[in-house]
Design a protein around this motif. Structure first.
Motif, PDB file in Angstrom:
ATOM      1  N   MET A 113       0.884  25.341  34.084  1.00 59.17           N
ATOM      2  CA  MET A 113       0.793  24.081  34.839  1.00 59.17           C
ATOM      3  C   MET A 113       0.891  22.882  33.909  1.00 59.17           C
ATOM      4  SD  MET A 113       0.851  23.679  37.924  1.00 59.17           S
ATOM      5  CE  MET A 113       1.945  25.040  38.314  1.00 59.17           C
ATOM      6  N   VAL A 114       0.094  23.006  32.814  1.00 56.12           N
ATOM      7  CA  VAL A 114       0.141  21.940  31.820  1.00 56.12           C
ATOM      8  C   VAL A 114       1.561  21.795  31.291  1.00 56.12           C
ATOM      9  CG1 VAL A 114      -0.777  21.184  29.616  1.00 56.12           C
ATOM     10  CG2 VAL A 114      -2.213  22.485  31.178  1.00 56.12           C
ATOM     11  N   ARG A 115       2.148  22.964  31.077  1.00 59.42           N
ATOM     12  CA  ARG A 115       3.506  22.985  30.545  1.00 59.42           C
ATOM     13  C   ARG A 115       4.460  22.218  31.426  1.00 59.42           C
ATOM     14  NH1 ARG A 115       5.453  24.210  25.695  1.00 59.42           N
ATOM     15  NH2 ARG A 115       4.659  26.135  24.836  1.00 59.42           N
ATOM     16  N   ILE A 116       4.358  22.465  32.732  1.00 57.06           N
ATOM     17  CA  ILE A 116       5.282  21.796  33.645  1.00 57.06           C
ATOM     18  C   ILE A 116       5.106  20.292  33.532  1.00 57.06           C
ATOM     19  CG2 ILE A 116       5.924  21.474  36.050  1.00 57.06           C
ATOM     20  CD1 ILE A 116       5.222  24.297  36.610  1.00 57.06           C
ATOM     21  N   GLY A 117       3.846  19.899  33.489  1.00 54.11           N
ATOM     22  CA  GLY A 117       3.592  18.468  33.359  1.00 54.11           C
ATOM     23  C   GLY A 117       4.232  17.911  32.095  1.00 54.11           C
ATOM     24  N   GLN A 118       4.010  18.630  31.004  1.00 55.42           N
ATOM     25  CA  GLN A 118       4.588  18.208  29.724  1.00 55.42           C
ATOM     26  C   GLN A 118       6.093  18.064  29.822  1.00 55.42           C
ATOM     27  OE1 GLN A 118       3.610  20.928  26.621  1.00 55.42           O
ATOM     28  NE2 GLN A 118       1.866  19.736  25.923  1.00 55.42           N
ATOM     29  N   ARG A 119       6.717  19.078  30.424  1.00 52.97           N
ATOM     30  CA  ARG A 119       8.168  19.052  30.519  1.00 52.97           C
ATOM     31  C   ARG A 119       8.627  17.861  31.334  1.00 52.97           C
ATOM     32  NH1 ARG A 119      10.308  21.843  26.493  1.00 52.97           N
ATOM     33  NH2 ARG A 119       9.618  23.999  26.445  1.00 52.97           N
ATOM     34  N   LEU A 120       7.924  17.587  32.416  1.00 56.56           N
ATOM     35  CA  LEU A 120       8.334  16.456  33.253  1.00 56.56           C
ATOM     36  C   LEU A 120       8.252  15.149  32.476  1.00 56.56           C
ATOM     37  CD1 LEU A 120       6.815  17.294  36.742  1.00 56.56           C
ATOM     38  CD2 LEU A 120       9.209  17.262  36.052  1.00 56.56           C
ATOM     39  N   ILE A 121       7.183  15.001  31.708  1.00 53.29           N
ATOM     40  CA  ILE A 121       7.064  13.790  30.909  1.00 53.29           C
ATOM     41  C   ILE A 121       8.228  13.701  29.922  1.00 53.29           C
ATOM     42  CG2 ILE A 121       5.671  12.566  29.214  1.00 53.29           C
ATOM     43  CD1 ILE A 121       3.225  13.649  30.473  1.00 53.29           C
ATOM     44  N   GLN A 122       8.558  14.842  29.325  1.00 50.06           N
ATOM     45  CA  GLN A 122       9.675  14.844  28.385  1.00 50.06           C
ATOM     46  C   GLN A 122      10.950  14.360  29.046  1.00 50.06           C
ATOM     47  OE1 GLN A 122      10.002  18.774  26.820  1.00 50.06           O
ATOM     48  NE2 GLN A 122       8.336  18.497  25.360  1.00 50.06           N
ATOM     49  N   VAL A 123      11.216  14.915  30.235  1.00 51.82           N
ATOM     50  CA  VAL A 123      12.417  14.497  30.959  1.00 51.82           C
ATOM     51  C   VAL A 123      12.399  12.997  31.155  1.00 51.82           C
ATOM     52  CG1 VAL A 123      13.621  14.562  33.146  1.00 51.82           C
ATOM     53  CG2 VAL A 123      12.776  16.644  32.182  1.00 51.82           C
ATOM     54  N   GLY A 124      11.256  12.514  31.617  1.00 47.01           N
ATOM     55  CA  GLY A 124      11.151  11.080  31.875  1.00 47.01           C
ATOM     56  C   GLY A 124      11.472  10.262  30.638  1.00 47.01           C
ATOM     57  N   ILE A 125      10.860  10.632  29.516  1.00 46.85           N
ATOM     58  CA  ILE A 125      11.083   9.846  28.302  1.00 46.85           C
ATOM     59  C   ILE A 125      12.531   9.907  27.871  1.00 46.85           C
ATOM     60  CG2 ILE A 125      10.495   9.637  25.879  1.00 46.85           C
ATOM     61  CD1 ILE A 125       7.754  10.612  26.506  1.00 46.85           C
ATOM     62  N   ILE A 126      13.101  11.117  27.887  1.00 42.38           N
ATOM     63  CA  ILE A 126      14.511  11.249  27.495  1.00 42.38           C
ATOM     64  C   ILE A 126      15.383  10.365  28.371  1.00 42.38           C
ATOM     65  CG2 ILE A 126      16.489  12.787  27.371  1.00 42.38           C
ATOM     66  CD1 ILE A 126      14.699  15.016  26.663  1.00 42.38           C
ATOM     67  N   CYS A 127      15.142  10.420  29.677  1.00 41.93           N
ATOM     68  CA  CYS A 127      16.016   9.671  30.584  1.00 41.93           C
ATOM     69  C   CYS A 127      15.885   8.174  30.384  1.00 41.93           C
ATOM     70  CB  CYS A 127      15.725  10.071  32.026  1.00 41.93           C
ATOM     71  SG  CYS A 127      16.285  11.748  32.370  1.00 41.93           S
TER      72      CYS A 127
END
Lengths: 515, 304, 302
Positions: B1-15
């Motif tokens: 779950m934490v991982r998913i959150g982390q990944r979403l934040i990553q996507v956001g920052i990259i974008c």
């Protein structure tokens, strides 16, 4: 153990060497009838013939649609097509008689109303057609009867026929019914081929129109494949995957001619090459504002040498930027000789005894040999003290933006196709008058002469003016004069004969295949 | 779950980063209005267009609007083709996906056995062979290799078509080039991962207990090796997208990477942005799936 | 005053070590050779790499039919001597490799030290950045930036350096975490040494070996990336000779004049091979298992 690694290193080196050896030999074969595959380097942007300005699409245009008039590829003369005859009613009015019983590929009949619709569509500012500037001199179109139209112009328009030779006619009914978006994907014309399918970025397929008014074309299917990389295009030609490629670099000509499956067809074409010099100082003060410097650079460039060694003879030396195939060309004017000593002398006279540094801008175009010759020019200019820095823009678009804003230069590489118009007006007006953004040099005298030539319908008068203009241009040297292009096409041997016009458009509806 | 959150934040920052850079580049290359209109539009038309497109608003406002549109998937039209940038990119997505996944599979097929074997028989012939292969493979530029392959297999031997897209024959050479190009670094990573595991205590215990080599491999080492390998897949995806740029250009493969390259060349920034965005989404999604799979097979995480 | 015997024994030991690491030594020799080429290029190269004679274009190497010993490896498309261009090209490739790795190392090691030692929020921020940069090929974005700001030398070095630092941070961080808990570091902290001092005097020297190994491998990779950029037309611009640039220019010529692509390719190949072998050798040298063997042998003869 470590010794083994060493042996393996040797083994791999041998394998690499073998790969290279195998790859540097030769062989090949061929394929089936009924179909010709053509390679194009750029994606076709749209199937709407009015909404683009790229040459590959003009080639397609000549196959799916017809124009009012047609340029014969061998004689370069304009003859009838959808218009059977025309006459000049007065200085501002042209009357065209249209061919009867011509139908669009969907059955719609072709009439004068369609002609009127086509012109109004292109000239309509809301349509945003990139071809609008080419036909802007036409003020109005009047339908006299079903097969007669009158075109009225703002001012006398001597290049009318030239411009009409590359303007495709679409169906009014079809376009109004289906709308622009549909038409951009499903083209319908009166031409020798009808649309079959288009996979964007990959290939366009068209099929022979059995009911074509000139008679059905000999080849059933034409395919245009998008292949961006030159090396891949050549590989495909050699492997039998495509039958026709353009712009073969001079250094690869022998490879294709010796392959046994394809050959090079050379065509002298209208476009010319030259290097613009910022004589007007649009980009800021620079040495080229002095005529002596401009002349010096013309003496310093070994153009004949480049033609001989780099272009391998595939170019024709010209004295100015006037193309030998354009109306008004004066062959009595001779080009600048190669004279580096004179160049140095002129530079000293102009106040540059130690030369100067200058930036040369070009874009990554598909003109064969361009890169090589620019680097050779760099070497020659260095010999007279001019340090030329090369800046290559990744594509035409970015370069054009710079040109428009006056920031290109002080040297930039041009090749000018005259928009297919075989008339000197098409170069003088755009490159030498103050309101054109292409122009980086002009003078009151030349501007006056150009306007005079434009406004007259008398060919003899115009020729005299253009001769005078060419003389002035040679003397003023607003550019580094170069050559007229000889285009090289790679053609598969199964195509026995193909005609390619000086407008760089191959006529695939008129080929002869090998039996 | 934490991982998913982390990944979403990553996507956001990259974008956001991508949008910012695209926006800056678009304005750096000159007035975007002049780029979008035909070359000789009159001054009045330019002014009207500028107002219509909102280019006369303050820069920060423009950027925020730009961002808002991007999030909704609206990157504007391609500067040259009068079509939405997004659809241009989406059209070519399947082709790239096919190429990259096939290339990845081939790389794994080559790299996994070699990597594992060379880890087991450290310093043996196999080990030397694979490491040499890896070192040399990494010293070879991809486009050189691709063109060489093209010359040999398409022109000389005529076994395969030179370029294009449509049949499995068209897929072979491009994906092989990508696969072979990517296998050296993959193999090295697997080998070092495997070596790490083999030096662990529980392996020594298994050996000490007298288990046969085979059993050691299969029962203990292999299962645990799966985790780093699966992790690798996520990582490699990113590199493969880079390699796709070259491969798609050389083989005229109608994918997103060659579209991106062309857009960069012609300064068509809406397309650049759309392509990078969608690629980022793709890569992060793949990594997310990888995370999920790892979570499922790794008993340490699973039992939590 | 040491006896001759002792000196001889030391020499003998050193040679034994070198022999064990002969692959690494071989790699180092290649690297030295290339560096010599780069430094003394004007003396070694037979011709000026910027001047060519267009009447002598595209001559093949001397052993081929139309070749001659005047140009050992042939000439390029403007008649410039290929051998000279390759020799001078070593300068560009080495500078690109070393400088960009220097930039990457400086940034990467610093961030790795901070993340590893101070932990908590710094670690979180830096590790997230590293994760992001490793997953997404920022090279692609870098391409767009270079296309706009211009493909000159300085921009290329910056861009290469800025995309390569994450690997360093990762390695350094994990090393720091390992070493943080070790006894003498704990002791230093107990004695009251400040964080920065600990990092620099205790932890850093131990990292050196991994960083050096990683740097050498990255230099090799940078040279390949330069070739990639040149293929796309965004690398080092003409007329400056660079191996990557020569490879990029030669791709059409691969069908007709194979030597234009082969020799720069071989140059890249040999150089990266040498760097990799040397890097492996350095790693083996610092490997604790092997060190033990060296030390033990010295105990015997000492």
């Amino acid at each position: 153990m470590r010794k083994r690694r060493f042996h393996l290193f040797l083994l791999f080196t041998i394998v690499y060497g073998f790969m290279i050896f195998v790859a540097s030999s030769n062989v090949l074969g061929a394929e089936s009838q009924g179909k010709i595959v053509i390679a194009t380097a750029y994606d076709l942007p749209t199937m709407d013939p009015h909404m683009h300005s790229v040459r590959p699409m003009f080639v397609v245009g000549l196959h799916i649609w017809d124009n009012l008039v047609y340029r014969d590829p061998v004689t370069r003369k304009i003859g009838p097509c959808l218009a059977t005859s025309w006459k000049i009613v007065d200085d501002l009015t042209w009357e065209f008689k249209l061919r009867k019983d011509v139908k669009f590929q969907n059955g719609d009949p072709f009439t004068a109303k369609d002609v009127k619709f086509n012109f109004e569509r292109v000239l309509n500012p809301d349509q945003k057609s990139p071809q609008r500037p080419k036909h802007i001199s036409i003020k109005s179109v009047e339908v006299i009867d079903d097969y007669t139209v009158r075109l009225r112009t703002e001012k006398p328009y001597p290049v009318m026929l030239e411009r009409l030779a590359n303007f495709q006619m679409i169906s009014e009914k079809y376009t109004k019914e289906k709308g622009d978006a549909y038409v951009a994907l499903n083209p319908v014309g009166t031409g020798p081929y009808k649309f079959v399918s288009w996979k964007k970025g990959q290939e366009l397929v068209v099929e022979a129109n059995e009911n074509y008014w000139k008679g059905a074309p000999p080849i059933k299917t034409l395919v245009w494949r998008t292949i961006p990389e030159t090396t891949t295009q050549i590989a495909e030609l050699l492997a039998g995957g495509v039958d026709f490629i353009e712009s073969v670099p001079p250094d690869q000509i022998d490879l294709i001619n010796n392959s046994g499956v394809a050959r090079i067809v050379e065509v002298r074409v209208l476009p010319v090459a030259f290097i613009k010099l910022d004589g007007a100082g649009r980009g800021g003060p620079n040495p080229f504002q002095d005529k002596k410097v401009r002349q010096a650079i013309n003496y310093a460039a070994n153009i004949d040498g480049y033609i001989k060694y780099i272009m391998k003879g595939r170019a024709v030396r010209i004295a100015t930027w006037a193309s030998p195939y354009a109306f008004g060309y004066d062959s009595s004017i001779k080009p600048y000789p190669y004279d580096p000593e004179k160049a140095k002398k002129l530079l000293v006279e102009a106040g540059y005894p130690n030369g100067f540094e200058v930036r040369h801008v070009n874009s990554h175009q598909r003109i064969p040999g361009q890169r090589q010759f620019i680097e050779a020019l760099q070497q020659d200019l260095a010999k007279v003290g001019i340090l030329m820095k090369i800046q290559e823009f990744t594509d035409e678009g970015p370069l054009f933006t710079q040109i428009r804003e006056g920031k290109a230069g002080p040297m930039y590489q041009m090749s000018w196709g005259y928009s297919g118009t075989h008339d000197l007006d098409a170069i003088f007006y755009e490159h030498c008058t103050p309101q054109s953004f292409w122009a980086y040099w002009w003078s009151d005298e030349t501007t006056k002469l150009i306007e005079q030539a434009r406004a007259s319908m008398d060919p003899e008068f115009r020729k005299k003016i253009y001769s005078k203009l060419q003389q002035i241009i040679k003397d003023e040297a607003p550019v580094l004069f170069m050559w007229q292009y000889v285009m090289t096409y790679g053609v598969a041997n199964r195509i026995a004969e193909i005609k390619i016009g000086s407008d760089e458009i191959p006529r695939f509806f008129d080929v002869k295949m090998k039996k | 779950m934490v991982r998913i959150g982390q990944r979403l934040i990553q996507v956001g920052i990259i974008c956001i980063g991508i949008s910012f850079v695209s926006f800056v580049l678009l304005h750096l290359t000159g007035d975007p209005v002049t780029v979008m209109l035909p070359l000789d539009a009159p001054e009045q038309e330019i002014a009207q267009f500028r107002h219509k497109m909102g280019f006369d608003r303050p820069i920060v406002v423009q950027f925020l609007a730009y961002l808002k549109n991007a999030v909704r998937g609206d990157f504007g039209n391609s500067l040259f083709l009068e079509r939405p940038a997004v659809s241009l990119v989406l059209e070519r997505f399947p082709a790239s996906l096919i190429l990259i996944s096939t290339g990845l599979s081939i790389a794994l097929i080559i790299a996994i056995p070699l990597g594992i074997l060379s880890a087991f028989k450290s310093h043996s012939f196999i080990d030397n062979f694979s490491t040499s292969f890896a070192v040399m493979g990494q010293a070879m530029p991809l486009f050189w290799f691709a063109i060489m392959m093209m010359i040999i297999f398409c022109i000389q031997l005529r076994w395969l078509p030179v370029s294009g897209y449509g049949t499995w024959k068209h897929l072979i050479l491009p994906s092989f080039c990508m696969g072979i190009w990517q296998s050296p670094p993959t193999m090295r990573l697997i080998r070092s991962g495997m070596l790490d595991i083999l030096s662990q205590d529980y392996i020594r215990t298994a050996r000490a207990k007298g288990l046969s080599e085979g059993k050691v491999v299969v029962k203990h080492a292999f299962k645990n090796a799966l985790i780093p390998v699966v992790n690798l897949v996520g990582l490699q995806f990113g590199f493969l997208v880079g390699g796709a740029v070259v491969t798609e250009t050389v083989f005229s493969w109608p994918g997103v990477a060659s579209l991106l390259l062309n857009a960069i060349r012609t300064y068509d920034f809406p397309v650049v942005q759309a392509a990078l965005f969608l690629l980022a989404l793709l890569i992060i999604s793949v990594n997310l799936i990888v995370d999920v799979i790892v979570a499922l097979i790794d008993p340490r995480i699973r039992d939590r | 005053m040491e006896s001759l015997g002792r000196i001889r024994a030391r020499l003998y030991r050193a040679l034994k070590v070198l022999w064990k690491l002969r692959m690494g030594v071989f790699g180092a020799m290649i690297v030295c050779f290339v560096c010599v080429l780069a430094i003394f290029a004007p003396c070694i190269a037979p011709y000026n790499p910027y001047e060519g004679d267009i009447t002598k274009r595209l001559m093949p190497p001397f052993w081929a039919e139309k070749g001659s010993t005047v140009h050992l490896l042939g000439t390029d498309h403007i008649g410039r001597d290929l051998l000279s261009r390759i020799i001078f090209g070593s300068r560009v490739s080495l500078v690109v490799g070393f400088v960009s790795v220097l930039i990457a190392t400086a940034i990467g090691v610093l961030l790795g030290l901070i993340a590893g030692y101070y932990g908590k929020i710094w670690d979180w921020i830096i590790s997230s950045m590293v994760n992001i940069m490793i997953t997404f090929p920022f090279v692609l974005l870098a391409l767009a930036v270079i296309a706009v700001v211009g493909p000159n030398f300085r921009n290329m070095l910056l861009v290469l350096g800025l995309t390569a630092w994450p690997v360093f941070t990762r390695v350094v961080r994990s090393e720091v975490l390992k070493w943080k808990e070790i006894d003498f570091v704990q002791a230093a902290r107990a004695m009251g040494m400040k964080g920065n001092r600990i990092i620099f005097s205790e932890i850093f020297p131990n990292l050196l070996s991994s960083v050096i190994v990683l740097s050498s491998l990255e230099v090799a990779r940078m040279i390949i990336v330069e070739a990639f950029l040149s293929f796309l037309g965004l690398g080092v611009q003409p007329p400056t000779p660079s191996w990557g640039g020569m490879l990029g220019e030669s791709r059409v010529y691969m069908l007709t004049n194979w030597w234009l692509a082969t020799f720069p390719g071989i140059a890249i190949f040999i150089t990266t091979l040498g760097i990799n072998l040397m890097g492996d050798g350095i790693r083996d040298f610092f490997d604790p298992h092997l060190r033990y063997q060296f030390l033990s042998s010295s105990v015997e003869t000492g």
